[in-house]
Each structure stands twice: as C-alpha cells, then as structure tokens.
Design a protein around this motif. Structure first.
Motif, PDB file in Angstrom:
ATOM      1  N   THR A  12      -0.643   4.922  -2.069  1.00 41.61           N
ATOM      2  CA  THR A  12      -0.791   6.392  -2.716  1.00 41.61           C
ATOM      3  C   THR A  12      -0.623   7.512  -1.635  1.00 41.61           C
ATOM      4  O   THR A  12      -0.580   7.468  -0.577  1.00 41.61           O
ATOM      5  CB  THR A  12      -2.257   6.380  -3.124  1.00 41.61           C
ATOM      6  N   ASP A  13      -0.596   8.680  -2.389  1.00 37.30           N
ATOM      7  CA  ASP A  13      -0.128   9.910  -1.614  1.00 37.30           C
ATOM      8  C   ASP A  13      -1.513  10.289  -0.742  1.00 37.30           C
ATOM      9  O   ASP A  13      -1.331  10.452   0.319  1.00 37.30           O
ATOM     10  CB  ASP A  13      -0.157  11.100  -2.723  1.00 37.30           C
ATOM     11  N   ILE A  56      -1.071   7.911   2.282  1.00 37.92           N
ATOM     12  CA  ILE A  56      -0.004   8.427   3.227  1.00 37.92           C
ATOM     13  C   ILE A  56      -0.287   9.539   3.808  1.00 37.92           C
ATOM     14  O   ILE A  56      -0.096   9.740   5.114  1.00 37.92           O
ATOM     15  CB  ILE A  56       1.320   8.790   2.359  1.00 37.92           C
ATOM     16  N   ILE A 110       7.801   6.184   5.486  1.00 36.21           N
ATOM     17  CA  ILE A 110       6.524   5.351   5.153  1.00 36.21           C
ATOM     18  C   ILE A 110       6.711   4.523   3.624  1.00 36.21           C
ATOM     19  O   ILE A 110       6.651   3.459   3.424  1.00 36.21           O
ATOM     20  CB  ILE A 110       5.337   6.220   5.215  1.00 36.21           C
ATOM     21  N   LYS A 111       7.470   5.458   2.849  1.00 35.84           N
ATOM     22  CA  LYS A 111       7.494   5.036   1.616  1.00 35.84           C
ATOM     23  C   LYS A 111       8.538   3.808   1.464  1.00 35.84           C
ATOM     24  O   LYS A 111       8.418   2.879   0.716  1.00 35.84           O
ATOM     25  CB  LYS A 111       8.174   6.388   0.601  1.00 35.84           C
ATOM     26  N   PHE A 112       9.632   3.979   2.272  1.00 37.56           N
ATOM     27  CA  PHE A 112      10.789   2.804   2.248  1.00 37.56           C
ATOM     28  C   PHE A 112      10.173   1.789   3.087  1.00 37.56           C
ATOM     29  O   PHE A 112      10.548   0.496   2.300  1.00 37.56           O
ATOM     30  CB  PHE A 112      11.784   3.525   2.793  1.00 37.56           C
ATOM     31  N   TYR A 166       7.169   0.693   3.617  1.00 38.84           N
ATOM     32  CA  TYR A 166       6.036   0.024   3.000  1.00 38.84           C
ATOM     33  C   TYR A 166       6.142   0.202   1.582  1.00 38.84           C
ATOM     34  O   TYR A 166       4.824   0.269   0.945  1.00 38.84           O
ATOM     35  CB  TYR A 166       4.930   0.512   3.721  1.00 38.84           C
ATOM     36  N   LYS A 167       7.082   0.100   1.059  1.00 40.05           N
ATOM     37  CA  LYS A 167       7.086   0.101  -0.570  1.00 40.05           C
ATOM     38  C   LYS A 167       6.511  -1.224  -1.150  1.00 40.05           C
ATOM     39  O   LYS A 167       5.891  -0.694  -2.294  1.00 40.05           O
ATOM     40  CB  LYS A 167       8.703   0.237  -0.960  1.00 40.05           C
ATOM     41  N   ASP A 185       2.835  -0.147  -2.202  1.00 38.21           N
ATOM     42  CA  ASP A 185       2.509   0.748  -3.245  1.00 38.21           C
ATOM     43  C   ASP A 185       1.431   1.927  -2.578  1.00 38.21           C
ATOM     44  O   ASP A 185       0.201   2.112  -3.273  1.00 38.21           O
ATOM     45  CB  ASP A 185       2.052   0.125  -4.273  1.00 38.21           C
ATOM     46  N   ARG A 210       7.269  10.982   5.991  1.00 37.94           N
ATOM     47  CA  ARG A 210       7.000  10.186   4.607  1.00 37.94           C
ATOM     48  C   ARG A 210       8.062   9.268   3.979  1.00 37.94           C
ATOM     49  O   ARG A 210       7.542   8.545   3.392  1.00 37.94           O
ATOM     50  CB  ARG A 210       6.533  11.435   3.634  1.00 37.94           C
ATOM     51  N   GLU A 211       9.071   9.775   4.178  1.00 34.89           N
ATOM     52  CA  GLU A 211      10.231   9.162   3.617  1.00 34.89           C
ATOM     53  C   GLU A 211      10.400   7.666   4.142  1.00 34.89           C
ATOM     54  O   GLU A 211      10.613   6.582   3.748  1.00 34.89           O
ATOM     55  CB  GLU A 211      11.636   9.759   3.486  1.00 34.89           C
TER      56      GLU A 211
END
Length: 232
Positions: free
Chosen positions: A61-62, A65, A51-53, A55-56, A59, A48-49
């Motif tokens: 959503t939870d 993800i 993915i968030k970094f 593909y920041k 944006d 998850r870290e």
C-alpha cells in the motif's frame, strides 16, 4: 568550449556524465529532478518506482511504501559518522519488513537488488543543488541507485594548475561535511578527480586513505573503503 588548449571544468563534468551514460546510466540535470525539495537528498520518484516494480507481488500500500522510504530517510546516529554508517548499512543489507497492521507477512526488503541489476534504476545527476539550514552547495556529480545518492564526485579542471584533487578532497570532507550532511549521510563512496588523477574513498577519510584509481580489476578489498579511521 576549449580555447587555446584550455579545458573548462564544465567540459570535464560533461565528459564524465557522457562516459557513465555509455555504461547505461540515465542522465538528469539537477534542475530537472522533479517532485523534490532542495533539502531532500533522495530522488523519491525513483525509489518508489523501484519498490513498486521489485515488490509488485507484495501489493504494498502507499502507507507501507511511505514507511519503507521514511525508514531510510530517518536513519541517524549519535554522530555524523555513525549516521552515515547506519544509512549505508541499511540500504546495503536491507531489513525485515513487517506491516504494523499485520496485513502482510513479514519479508526481507532490499533497497538495492544486488542479484538482478536490471531491476535497479541507475541515474547520474550533475549540479544537484542541496540546502541545509542557511547553506547551499552544488556538488559536481552524484550517482544515484534507486534514488539513493550512493556516490559523490568532485571534479577539478584538468588544465588549471591551482586546482588539485586535494582541493576536491577538502571540498567534500570539509565544506560538504560541514554544510550538507543530509546528502553525505547516504554516500558510501567519494570520488575526486582532475582527469589524470582519480582517487576513491569515503567522506570521512583523510586524503592518504583515498585509493588511487588505476585499473579496472583492483586486488584491493573495496570493503576497506569504509573501515578507515573514524574522524577525530
């Protein structure tokens, strides 16, 4: 500690971990991996870290993800071999992600950033306890990229005459395949070693299909590692 010239398997395991750390891998003992069920092979926090970094700009959503993580976790097949092939192919090639609600434009998603290696999270974990049904196994060392267990290492005591890399091969391809395929379905590579002899293959390959690991620049095509005959 070593006594009378004898090296314990745990010392060899520690040496392998330390070597990987010098190459930039982060180290975590299996008991220190948090937010994980013992029947779950992924380190979701790392995935998850990443993915968030990576593909920041999307944006995500939870829920989006969650969908991406679930797609990898739930990859399967009619046989264990097919499930492993499909899983490795998915995180190797990625997929075209489209939000089911149409919130975001479709884009190609990669579980591993092969173009910018610094974007990835490389983690080496030893004593990673895995449960499946009533079975419990604790592989020696697992290599994770973005929380995905891409390689399993089984190590044998370098000074024990009755412990061979053939035993390590059997440990992975017989006992682990029988007991913890929920881990092995992610493993593109299997490594067996006793310190002086090391071989590289996949979790379905017979011993003769494991390549000797002798040099840094090997002319052999690494893609052949996953094209050995499927299990009978």
């Amino acid at each position: 500690m070593s006594k009378n010239g004898k090296v314990y398997e745990s010392e060899y395991e520690k040496a392998v971990v330390e070597l990987l750390c010098t190459e930039g891998w982060q180290y975590t003992h299996g008991e220190q991996v948090h937010n994980r069920r013992v029947d779950e092979a992924l380190i979701e926090d790392d995935l998850r870290e990443f993915i968030k970094f990576r593909y920041k700009d999307r944006d995500l959503t939870d829920d989006e993800i969650n969908t991406i993580v679930a797609r990898l976790r739930n990859t399967g097949g009619s046989t264990d071999y097919e499930a492993t092939f499909n899983t490795v192919e998915l995180y190797r090639d990625g997929f075209d992600f489209s939000d089911p609600d149409g919130r975001a434009n479709a884009f190609h998603f990669d579980y591993i950033d092969f173009e910018h290696w610094d974007n990835n999270i490389f983690r080496v974990v030893n004593q990673f306890e895995m449960h499946q049904g009533n079975e419990t196994r604790i592989p020696d060392v697992i290599l994770f990229v973005n929380g995905i267990p891409v390689a399993i290492l089984e190590l044998k005591n370098p000074t024990a005459e009755n412990a061979t890399i053939r035993d390590a091969h059997s440990q992975i391809t017989v006992r682990y395949r029988r007991d913890i395929m929920n881990l092995l379905k992610y493993c593109a590579l299997a490594i067996i070693s006793d310190g002086s002899n090391s071989r590289l293959g996949n979790v379905f390959a017979d011993y003769e299909f494991f390549y000797s690991w002798k040099k840094v620049n090997n002319e052999d095509n690494p893609c052949l590692l996953y094209t050995s005959p499927s299990p009978r």
